[in-house]
Design a protein around this motif. Sequence first.
Motif, PDB file in Angstrom:
ATOM      1  N   UNK A  84     -35.064   6.701   3.449  1.00  0.00           N
ATOM      2  CA  UNK A  84     -36.540   7.096   4.493  1.00  0.00           C
ATOM      3  C   UNK A  84     -37.198   6.139   5.000  1.00  0.00           C
ATOM      4  N   UNK A  85     -37.020   4.814   4.989  1.00  0.00           N
ATOM      5  CA  UNK A  85     -38.366   3.705   5.776  1.00  0.00           C
ATOM      6  C   UNK A  85     -38.143   2.798   5.834  1.00  0.00           C
ATOM      7  N   UNK A  86     -36.142   2.504   6.579  1.00  0.00           N
ATOM      8  CA  UNK A  86     -36.068   1.949   6.869  1.00  0.00           C
ATOM      9  C   UNK A  86     -36.470   2.191   8.246  1.00  0.00           C
ATOM     10  N   UNK A  87     -35.273   0.777   9.891  1.00  0.00           N
ATOM     11  CA  UNK A  87     -36.473   1.166  10.812  1.00  0.00           C
ATOM     12  C   UNK A  87     -35.879   2.021  11.217  1.00  0.00           C
ATOM     13  N   UNK A  88     -36.765   2.789  11.705  1.00  0.00           N
ATOM     14  CA  UNK A  88     -36.779   4.672  12.521  1.00  0.00           C
ATOM     15  C   UNK A  88     -37.613   5.134  11.409  1.00  0.00           C
ATOM     16  N   UNK A  89     -37.681   4.747  10.161  1.00  0.00           N
ATOM     17  CA  UNK A  89     -37.138   6.210   9.558  1.00  0.00           C
ATOM     18  C   UNK A  89     -38.340   6.791   9.402  1.00  0.00           C
ATOM     19  N   UNK A  90     -40.071   5.907   9.510  1.00  0.00           N
ATOM     20  CA  UNK A  90     -40.950   6.285   9.826  1.00  0.00           C
ATOM     21  C   UNK A  90     -41.208   7.391  10.510  1.00  0.00           C
ATOM     22  N   UNK A  91     -40.760   6.580  12.008  1.00  0.00           N
ATOM     23  CA  UNK A  91     -41.217   8.032  13.133  1.00  0.00           C
ATOM     24  C   UNK A  91     -40.542   8.972  12.725  1.00  0.00           C
ATOM     25  N   UNK A  92     -39.069   9.526  12.564  1.00  0.00           N
ATOM     26  CA  UNK A  92     -38.468  10.219  12.510  1.00  0.00           C
ATOM     27  C   UNK A  92     -39.390  10.829  11.681  1.00  0.00           C
ATOM     28  N   UNK A  93     -39.236  11.022  10.463  1.00  0.00           N
ATOM     29  CA  UNK A  93     -40.797  11.506   9.908  1.00  0.00           C
ATOM     30  C   UNK A  93     -41.356  12.294  10.449  1.00  0.00           C
ATOM     31  N   UNK A  94     -42.066  11.816  10.900  1.00  0.00           N
ATOM     32  CA  UNK A  94     -43.333  11.920  12.106  1.00  0.00           C
ATOM     33  C   UNK A  94     -42.804  12.962  13.238  1.00  0.00           C
ATOM     34  N   UNK A  95     -41.560  12.838  13.712  1.00  0.00           N
ATOM     35  CA  UNK A  95     -41.391  13.846  14.605  1.00  0.00           C
ATOM     36  C   UNK A  95     -40.833  14.424  14.260  1.00  0.00           C
ATOM     37  N   UNK A  96     -40.239  15.152  12.573  1.00  0.00           N
ATOM     38  CA  UNK A  96     -39.167  15.917  12.027  1.00  0.00           C
ATOM     39  C   UNK A  96     -41.214  17.058  11.247  1.00  0.00           C
ATOM     40  N   UNK A  97     -41.757  16.485  11.112  1.00  0.00           N
ATOM     41  CA  UNK A  97     -42.915  16.947  10.816  1.00  0.00           C
ATOM     42  C   UNK A  97     -43.898  17.489  12.028  1.00  0.00           C
ATOM     43  N   UNK A  98     -43.811  16.937  13.096  1.00  0.00           N
ATOM     44  CA  UNK A  98     -44.542  17.307  14.715  1.00  0.00           C
ATOM     45  C   UNK A  98     -43.920  18.584  14.937  1.00  0.00           C
ATOM     46  N   UNK A  99     -41.986  18.551  14.713  1.00  0.00           N
ATOM     47  CA  UNK A  99     -41.401  20.009  15.344  1.00  0.00           C
ATOM     48  C   UNK A  99     -41.640  20.921  14.114  1.00  0.00           C
ATOM     49  N   UNK A 100     -41.925  20.682  12.865  1.00  0.00           N
ATOM     50  CA  UNK A 100     -42.243  21.548  11.539  1.00  0.00           C
ATOM     51  C   UNK A 100     -43.215  22.044  12.097  1.00  0.00           C
ATOM     52  N   UNK A 101     -44.946  21.691  11.626  1.00  0.00           N
ATOM     53  CA  UNK A 101     -45.971  21.484  12.601  1.00  0.00           C
ATOM     54  C   UNK A 101     -45.990  23.224  14.120  1.00  0.00           C
ATOM     55  N   UNK A 102     -45.000  22.931  15.099  1.00  0.00           N
ATOM     56  CA  UNK A 102     -44.954  23.623  16.302  1.00  0.00           C
ATOM     57  C   UNK A 102     -44.220  24.593  15.958  1.00  0.00           C
ATOM     58  N   UNK A 103     -43.148  24.280  15.617  1.00  0.00           N
ATOM     59  CA  UNK A 103     -42.533  25.962  15.073  1.00  0.00           C
ATOM     60  C   UNK A 103     -43.273  26.883  14.191  1.00  0.00           C
ATOM     61  N   UNK A 104     -44.266  25.898  13.281  1.00  0.00           N
ATOM     62  CA  UNK A 104     -45.120  27.070  12.617  1.00  0.00           C
ATOM     63  C   UNK A 104     -46.195  27.803  12.822  1.00  0.00           C
ATOM     64  N   UNK A 105     -46.485  26.771  13.671  1.00  0.00           N
ATOM     65  CA  UNK A 105     -48.076  27.535  14.210  1.00  0.00           C
ATOM     66  C   UNK A 105     -47.350  28.415  15.472  1.00  0.00           C
TER      67      UNK A 105
END
Length: 561
Positions: free
Chosen positions: A181-202
């Motif tokens: 999860x926390x290798x290079x780019x992992x944190x950015x990938x999670x933020x993208x997934x969380x943003x997509x989930x928030x937008x879809x649920x909104x």
Amino acid sequence: ALVAHAVWTGGRADERAQVERARAELAALDTTRQTAQQIRREAGREAEAAQAELNDFAQAMRGATLAELQARRRATQDALTRLSQTLPSRFEQNRQIVTGDTAALAAGVLARIEIAKLERQLAFLKESIAIAQGNRPARVLLEKLKGELRAAATTLQAAEANCTSATKALQAFDDKWFGARWIAGGRRERRVLASEKTAACLTRDAAQEAHNALAAAIASTSLALNAGEATIDTAVIAATDAIDELERNSAERRQQLAARMEDASGGITGLAERYQLARQARGALLILLGIIAMPFVIRALFYYVVAPFAERRNAIRIALPGIGDSPLPAAEPSRISIPVTLEPGEELLIRQDYLQSSPIDAKKATRWLLDVGHSLSSIASGLFFLTRISGSGSTTVSAVKDPFAELAQITLPRGASCVLHPRALVALVQPVGETMWITSHWRLFSLNAWLTMQLRFMAFHGPARLIVKGGRGVRIEPAQAGRIFGQDQLIGFSADLVYSVTRTETFAPYLFGREQLFKDKVEQGSGILVIEEAPFAGRAAGEVRRGLEGALDAGMKAFGL
């Protein structure tokens, strides 16, 4: 290290400032959220009051004539037009949302509630007029609303599927191993997934609200059509679109600030605070200082405690029965070569490497070992395959292969003895037909023997003349009141001398590793002392040999060779 610490301290201050700014902004967002909730509660109360007023209005208009209804509709339309003109523009509303002007937003919400009430009154009047004219327009509106409701249901179903898919994708990422999860780019990938989930649920929530609004509108129209009563939908009455957008913006901003604070906590400062690296570094520094200081502490303990104790132990003295005269001191200092003239009845035993020249008519033969009784010692010290020379004439003894060696001669009268390291013996003159008498003396239970690392002492007995070698010279001097010298310099001493160790004279050179703790000492006798001028002459950098060669040297010293 100082530069790195300064850079790290500056970066840490910047990170702390960013974190403090983020925390202040989060506090402001919390205040805005609380104000928005308060506005919602006030809007709810106003909506309830509007609903009650609508019910009273419906009851009042129930018995009105068609002309009265039309006149009231015109008055309500005029009031609605005037109030609509007081609403802020879209640009002004966006400015209020961005700046968090909750007071202006609250005024707008209350104005929209009043507008919604007037619109419901106007709709009620239109429905009442339509009912009075035959109910045809109301039924057409109801069918239209039902069609829109079916389309909204389809949109809601698709939005629900998208929200579920985005939620599962985020959960699948969170279920991964921590490192993945926390290798290079992992944190950015999670933020993208969380943003997509928030937008879809909104989007799903917005579709749900639209669906509910249409369903409420259908119910309201049906009720007005069937019962002639005006109703007001709470979601429409509240008119809190601006508040909803403000809360959505606040939620997105909170996510950004949380991500920024998480990034800051994941940096060196966050790690330092989480694992208390400053305190750990101080402890490690103390340990490092202890490791550096420990050798000096141990050396000081040895110098002031152990060495004085060792000096008081019994010294070594080689007691030989019937010992007579001491060896005679050398008549001249050591030199590169020594001519040896044999008297009648004498013979010379010499190592082949030190035989420079010999008389033509001299008799020569091979002596396999210096002393058969000490075969291993003779082999270990190089005293084998000796050349035996007898006859008249002078033989020159010189170090043919060692450019640093110088030679000296020791004369042992009959009855005299000398403790000697055999490795320094290169030649000897003895009576023909006699074998040099060599005796071994062990001192296994002497502390001084262990401290000098010499457990066996070999004594050579006269009559004989011994020729010994040493790096850059050999010094033969009377012991007199006693002498102190380095352990590696010792070649030999008279058997009647007292041999022991003493603490090195100065503390500072020993403390910093320039001198050994102990030096050798001889005293209490009238014999001689044989020492080497430069024991390490010819060796690389003057160092003690390491590895197997060093172990061999230590073993030969322990056995007195």
